[in-house]
Motif scaffolding. Structure first.
Motif, PDB file in Angstrom:
ATOM      1  N   ILE A  18       3.559  -3.091  13.287  1.00  0.00           N
ATOM      2  CA  ILE A  18       3.177  -3.721  14.560  1.00  0.00           C
ATOM      3  C   ILE A  18       3.660  -2.891  15.751  1.00  0.00           C
ATOM      4  N   HIS A  19       4.740  -2.120  15.533  1.00  0.00           N
ATOM      5  CA  HIS A  19       5.210  -1.210  16.593  1.00  0.00           C
ATOM      6  C   HIS A  19       4.853   0.242  16.277  1.00  0.00           C
ATOM      7  N   LYS A  20       4.017   0.432  15.261  1.00  0.00           N
ATOM      8  CA  LYS A  20       3.638   1.781  14.827  1.00  0.00           C
ATOM      9  C   LYS A  20       4.861   2.652  14.538  1.00  0.00           C
ATOM     10  N   ALA A  21       5.862   2.040  13.927  1.00  0.00           N
ATOM     11  CA  ALA A  21       7.076   2.791  13.596  1.00  0.00           C
ATOM     12  C   ALA A  21       6.773   3.783  12.475  1.00  0.00           C
ATOM     13  N   THR A  22       7.365   4.961  12.564  1.00  0.00           N
ATOM     14  CA  THR A  22       7.163   5.970  11.516  1.00  0.00           C
ATOM     15  C   THR A  22       8.438   6.240  10.739  1.00  0.00           C
ATOM     16  N   LYS A  23       9.576   5.898  11.333  1.00  0.00           N
ATOM     17  CA  LYS A  23      10.844   6.134  10.649  1.00  0.00           C
ATOM     18  C   LYS A  23      11.551   4.800  10.426  1.00  0.00           C
ATOM     19  N   VAL A  24      11.852   4.525   9.152  1.00  0.00           N
ATOM     20  CA  VAL A  24      12.493   3.257   8.812  1.00  0.00           C
ATOM     21  C   VAL A  24      13.798   3.557   8.069  1.00  0.00           C
ATOM     22  N   PRO A  25      14.936   3.462   8.775  1.00  0.00           N
ATOM     23  CA  PRO A  25      16.214   3.755   8.112  1.00  0.00           C
ATOM     24  C   PRO A  25      16.561   2.668   7.103  1.00  0.00           C
ATOM     25  N   VAL A  26      16.525   3.002   5.838  1.00  0.00           N
ATOM     26  CA  VAL A  26      16.825   2.015   4.795  1.00  0.00           C
ATOM     27  C   VAL A  26      17.640   2.647   3.679  1.00  0.00           C
ATOM     28  N   GLY A  27      18.311   1.794   2.941  1.00  0.00           N
ATOM     29  CA  GLY A  27      19.003   2.240   1.744  1.00  0.00           C
ATOM     30  C   GLY A  27      18.013   2.313   0.588  1.00  0.00           C
ATOM     31  N   LYS A  28      18.522   2.825  -0.529  1.00  0.00           N
ATOM     32  CA  LYS A  28      17.696   3.000  -1.734  1.00  0.00           C
ATOM     33  C   LYS A  28      16.915   1.738  -2.109  1.00  0.00           C
ATOM     34  N   ASP A  29      17.570   0.586  -2.006  1.00  0.00           N
ATOM     35  CA  ASP A  29      16.954  -0.659  -2.487  1.00  0.00           C
ATOM     36  C   ASP A  29      15.715  -1.062  -1.690  1.00  0.00           C
ATOM     37  N   GLN A  30      15.533  -0.482  -0.505  1.00  0.00           N
ATOM     38  CA  GLN A  30      14.388  -0.864   0.321  1.00  0.00           C
ATOM     39  C   GLN A  30      13.290   0.192   0.331  1.00  0.00           C
ATOM     40  N   GLU A  31      13.491   1.274  -0.415  1.00  0.00           N
ATOM     41  CA  GLU A  31      12.510   2.361  -0.349  1.00  0.00           C
ATOM     42  C   GLU A  31      11.137   1.927  -0.855  1.00  0.00           C
ATOM     43  N   GLN A  32      11.124   1.094  -1.887  1.00  0.00           N
ATOM     44  CA  GLN A  32       9.837   0.650  -2.409  1.00  0.00           C
ATOM     45  C   GLN A  32       9.067  -0.166  -1.353  1.00  0.00           C
ATOM     46  N   HIS A  33       9.792  -0.968  -0.587  1.00  0.00           N
ATOM     47  CA  HIS A  33       9.119  -1.754   0.454  1.00  0.00           C
ATOM     48  C   HIS A  33       8.482  -0.849   1.503  1.00  0.00           C
ATOM     49  N   VAL A  34       9.180   0.215   1.856  1.00  0.00           N
ATOM     50  CA  VAL A  34       8.616   1.124   2.865  1.00  0.00           C
ATOM     51  C   VAL A  34       7.411   1.861   2.282  1.00  0.00           C
ATOM     52  N   GLU A  35       7.497   2.171   0.997  1.00  0.00           N
ATOM     53  CA  GLU A  35       6.362   2.812   0.334  1.00  0.00           C
ATOM     54  C   GLU A  35       5.149   1.863   0.338  1.00  0.00           C
ATOM     55  N   MET A  36       5.404   0.587   0.097  1.00  0.00           N
ATOM     56  CA  MET A  36       4.300  -0.382   0.127  1.00  0.00           C
ATOM     57  C   MET A  36       3.728  -0.489   1.541  1.00  0.00           C
ATOM     58  N   ALA A  37       4.609  -0.453   2.527  1.00  0.00           N
ATOM     59  CA  ALA A  37       4.140  -0.494   3.920  1.00  0.00           C
ATOM     60  C   ALA A  37       3.216   0.691   4.197  1.00  0.00           C
ATOM     61  N   ARG A  38       3.594   1.833   3.640  1.00  0.00           N
ATOM     62  CA  ARG A  38       2.761   3.032   3.817  1.00  0.00           C
ATOM     63  C   ARG A  38       1.400   2.825   3.157  1.00  0.00           C
ATOM     64  N   HIS A  39       1.404   2.265   1.969  1.00  0.00           N
ATOM     65  CA  HIS A  39       0.132   2.004   1.287  1.00  0.00           C
ATOM     66  C   HIS A  39      -0.725   1.000   2.051  1.00  0.00           C
ATOM     67  N   PHE A  40      -0.114  -0.060   2.528  1.00  0.00           N
ATOM     68  CA  PHE A  40      -0.883  -1.084   3.238  1.00  0.00           C
ATOM     69  C   PHE A  40      -1.448  -0.531   4.554  1.00  0.00           C
ATOM     70  N   ALA A  41      -0.665   0.306   5.216  1.00  0.00           N
ATOM     71  CA  ALA A  41      -1.146   0.913   6.474  1.00  0.00           C
ATOM     72  C   ALA A  41      -2.334   1.821   6.186  1.00  0.00           C
ATOM     73  N   ARG A  42      -2.179   2.625   5.127  1.00  0.00           N
ATOM     74  CA  ARG A  42      -3.240   3.551   4.740  1.00  0.00           C
ATOM     75  C   ARG A  42      -4.497   2.774   4.325  1.00  0.00           C
ATOM     76  N   ARG A  43      -4.293   1.687   3.604  1.00  0.00           N
ATOM     77  CA  ARG A  43      -5.421   0.874   3.133  1.00  0.00           C
ATOM     78  C   ARG A  43      -6.188   0.284   4.311  1.00  0.00           C
ATOM     79  N   PHE A  44      -5.456  -0.176   5.288  1.00  0.00           N
ATOM     80  CA  PHE A  44      -6.113  -0.715   6.494  1.00  0.00           C
ATOM     81  C   PHE A  44      -6.951   0.379   7.151  1.00  0.00           C
ATOM     82  N   ASN A  45      -6.357   1.546   7.297  1.00  0.00           N
ATOM     83  CA  ASN A  45      -7.086   2.649   7.936  1.00  0.00           C
ATOM     84  C   ASN A  45      -8.356   2.993   7.162  1.00  0.00           C
TER      85      ASN A  45
END
Ligand code: TRP
Length: 329
Positions: free
Chosen positions: A136-163
């Motif tokens: 929603i803020h078009k963020a490109t960098k998401v500081p997260v620990g290992k446990d959240q990496e999959q969520h950011v990867e999913m966010a990338r997929h969902f963003a790409r899918r929308f595009n």
């Protein structure tokens, strides 16, 4: 300028590991990037907190972030539920998120195991809400620990899918921002690895002097060196690391020397460590308490955050509605 976004669920307190870890980096980032720091209170509903607890915990996180030096003028510091645009984007993104991929998410599978009596739809679509938070803020960098990496990867997929779906490149792809390499890892007091919220080995920024004394005196040690110049065991190395961040270099050198010549007395060393941690934490704790009790300041900060966050979010949502085909007459 690139946009950084970080969310935290309002559960529990920040500890020394967070202070020397994520927080240090947030303070640097708020000078270098367009930063959004927010409290993920909708996400926290997946575990059914009481209304009293949720309010208290939001207040606590706000007070802790501000006391640590997050500057609401530099960064946008806000509460997720203050920004209804996120909920609308979440609804829209849910239409392109498939049950199969959501069920395969590691954190979802963990939660099913941990709370089998409360496998709600919010848990299943947790990564979709997190995607809405990020894009929603078009963020490109998401500081997260290992446990959240999959969520950011999913966010990338969902963003790409929308595009792809709408044949444009509206959303930039978010990536995990891994900064842990640059950090001193703060160990816990249990002789094992990292200080963590769920490990029960943490010194919290909000801990009282008494809490700290109690925790440090229970810290794991070894049976004591018997041969001069033996390298310290994991437990003792951990305590030395804690000295290195809260005490003077002389103090650390003194105990290292005593360890090396086998004259060390762990009781004395722990007493010193507790004293130094107390001296370090006390001013931070007092600042947290001041802010926690300052309704006027908290109202001002959250209003400012809400306004800045909604301005950015509503711009995105207006474009998204248009792209999807919701056009005004
Ligand atoms: N899921 C994150 C956690 O448990 C919190 C979170 C919610 C978040 N939305 C986010 C983190 C967006 C980064 C970006 O810690």
């Amino acid at each position: 300028m690139e946009t950084v976004l970080s969310g935290i669920r309002p559960t529990g307190n920040l500890h020394l590991g967070n202070y020397f870890g994520a927080m240090r980096n947030f303070l640097k980032m708020q000078d270098q990037y367009n930063c959004y720091f927010f409290i993920a209170d909708w996400h926290s509903l997946t575990t059914h907190p009481t209304p009293g607890d949720i309010h208290k915990n939001i207040r606590q996180v706000l007070a802790e972030y501000l006391a640590c030096g997050i500057d609401p003028e530099k960064a946008t510091l806000y509460v997720q539920s203050d920004v209804p645009e996120i909920a609308e984007l979440y609804l829209l993104l849910n239409m392109n998120a498939y049950i199969g991929e959501l069920e395969r998410t590691t954190t979802f599978k963990d939660k099913i195991r941990k709370q089998p009596d409360n496998v709600n739809a919010g848990l299943l679509t947790y990564p979709v809400l997190q995607t809405a938070d990020i894009i929603i803020h078009k963020a490109t960098k998401v500081p997260v620990g290992k446990d959240q990496e999959q969520h950011v990867e999913m966010a990338r997929h969902f963003a790409r899918r929308f595009n792809q779906m709408y044949n444009n490149d509206y959303f930039p792809e978010p990536h995990p921002f891994d900064f842990t390499g640059e950090l001193i890892k703060i160990p816990g007091l249990d002789g094992s690895g990292k200080m963590g919220k769920s490990e029960g080995n943490a010194v919290n920024l909000a801990d009282s002097d008494k809490d700290i004394l109690k925790k440090v005196s229970k810290a794991k040690t070894d049976s004591g060196p018997t041969v001069p110049n033996t390298p310290p065991t994991e437990e003792i190395k951990n305590l030395f690391t804690l000295f290195s961040v809260v005490s003077s270099p002389d103090t650390l050198a003194f105990y290292k020397e005593q360890y090396a010549n086998c004259s060390i007395r762990y009781g004395d060393m722990k007493k010193q460590l507790a004293e130094d941690i107390i001296a370090f934490v006390k001013p931070i704790r007092e600042k947290i308490e001041d802010i926690y009790n300052n309704d006027a300041y908290l109202a001002k900060v959250t209003k400012m955050g809400r306004e800045k966050a909604r301005e950015s979010a509503s711009k995105t949502l207006k474009d998204v509605r248009e792209i999807i085909g919701f056009r005004s007459f």
